[in-house]
Design an enzyme around this catalytic site. Structure first.
Site, short mmCIF file in Angstrom:
data_model
loop_
_atom_site.label_atom_id
_atom_site.label_comp_id
_atom_site.label_asym_id
_atom_site.label_seq_id
_atom_site.Cartn_x
_atom_site.Cartn_y
_atom_site.Cartn_z
CE1 TYR A 86 5.21 -9.05 -3.13
CE2 TYR A 86 6.40 -7.39 -3.01
CZ TYR A 86 6.42 -8.46 -3.69
OH TYR A 86 7.15 -8.94 -4.42
CB CYS A 105 5.07 -1.47 -4.52
SG CYS A 105 4.28 -2.46 -3.49
CB CYS A 154 -2.22 0.75 -1.41
SG CYS A 154 -2.14 -0.74 -2.46
CB THR A 155 0.40 1.71 -6.79
OG1 THR A 155 1.13 0.18 -6.37
CG2 THR A 155 1.53 2.54 -6.20
CG HIS A 156 -3.10 -3.08 -5.99
ND1 HIS A 156 -1.85 -3.35 -5.56
CD2 HIS A 156 -3.46 -4.43 -6.93
CE1 HIS A 156 -1.16 -4.29 -6.16
NE2 HIS A 156 -1.94 -4.91 -6.81
N1 DGL Z 1 0.60 -1.85 -4.62
C1 DGL Z 1 1.06 -2.18 -3.14
C2 DGL Z 1 1.26 -0.89 -2.43
O1 DGL Z 1 1.23 0.23 -3.25
C3 DGL Z 1 0.54 -2.97 -2.29
C4 DGL Z 1 -0.46 -4.10 -2.53
C5 DGL Z 1 -0.23 -5.49 -1.90
O2 DGL Z 1 -0.44 -5.73 -0.49
O3 DGL Z 1 0.67 -6.20 -2.34
O4 DGL Z 1 1.22 -0.72 -1.44
#
Ligand code: DGL
Length: 261
Positions: free
Chosen positions: A46, A77, A188-190
């Site tokens: 996203y 997210c 970012c949670t990733h």
């Molecule tokens: N996991 C999402 C966040 O915490 C973003 C990753 C993405 O770019 O989709 O911002």
């Protein structure tokens, strides 16, 4: 509040698999709840999309979770929280909606005057929610905004420890050299899934922060205030993903859920 509603699961959503880093904390802080995790991996990442696009995708995800019968939604997210958190709260007035945000506050408050690097998506760093955080906590400190487009894709692939990932991060972090960086916010949670690699490149002296714990505690407070805490769940997680090869993504989700990081 009737017991039927309390016993409904908590919905947790991310653009993909990153939100599992938050789900892990939620399960620790709320072991008597059940959860439904929905990852929108078909539309990830996203982070480089427009705010309108992210809002639309997040509304779709919320509708999907509501159709599963959740009692609350955790937007795990940062990107979706920034682009859609306020609008979702307006749209679903009686539904507790919990948003994550980059952990800038603890990084600044526990710091000793060194620079704070905020690692996040382009959208999170561009949108007004982050500007507001900067106004609150970033006035006297050198805050370095560092977008990392491309990083969520490594996590989505399950590539957490490769030479390619090391090269990618080493190149991105080159701009931090000589900036007296004391801490880095994983906004970012990733990113927590590649925490060991980030730590090894930035150095052991750089303290890393993420928003998972704060979000889990906020979720507990929020459920409590709505009279929705469940005493009878057992941290069961039901998994959903929008990817075409859903089985593969759910297998990867379970692997990330159990991983030691
Ligand atoms: N996991 C999402 C966040 O915490 C973003 C990753 C993405 O770019 O989709 O911002």
């Amino acid at each position: 509040m009737d017991n039927d509603k309390k016993s409904l699961p908590v919905g947790v959503f991310d653009s993909g698999l990153g939100g599992i880093s938050v789900l892990r904390r939620l399960v620790k802080v709320l072991p008597d709840e059940d959860f439904i995790f929905y990852g929108d991996s078909a539309n990830a990442p996203y982070g480089s999309r427009t705010a309108d696009d992210i809002l639309q995708l997040t509304e779709n995800a919320a509708d999907r979770l509501l159709s599963y019968g959740v009692k609350a939604i955790v937007i795990a997210c940062n990107t979706a929280s920034s682009a859609a958190g306020r609008q979702l709260r307006e749209k679903y007035k009686n539904m507790p909606i919990i948003c994550i945000e980059p952990a800038l506050k603890p990084a600044v408050q526990e710091g000793h005057g060194g620079a704070v690097a905020v690692l996040a998506t382009e959208a999170t760093l561009r949108l007004s929610k982050f500007a507001h955080l900067m106004d609150l906590y970033g006035k006297k400190i050198d805050i370095i905004k560092l977008p990392l487009p491309g990083l969520p894709e490594f996590v989505e692939r399950g590539e957490l420890d490769s030479d390619k990932l090391r090269d990618f991060l080493t190149e991105k972090f080159a701009v931090l050299k000589g900036r007296n960086v004391e801490s880095a916010v994983l906004g970012c949670t990733h990113y927590p899934f590649v925490r060991p690699m980030i730590q090894s490149i930035l150095g052991q002296d750089v303290k890393l922060y993420d928003g998972a714990d704060g979000t889990a505690r906020q979720t507990r407070r929020c459920l409590e205030s709505y009279g929705l805490l469940n005493g009878n769940g057992n941290a069961h997680v039901e998994w959903h993903n929008s990817a075409g090869n859903q089985d593969e993504f759910i297998k990867r989700s379970k692997m990330l859920f159990k991983m030691k990081i």
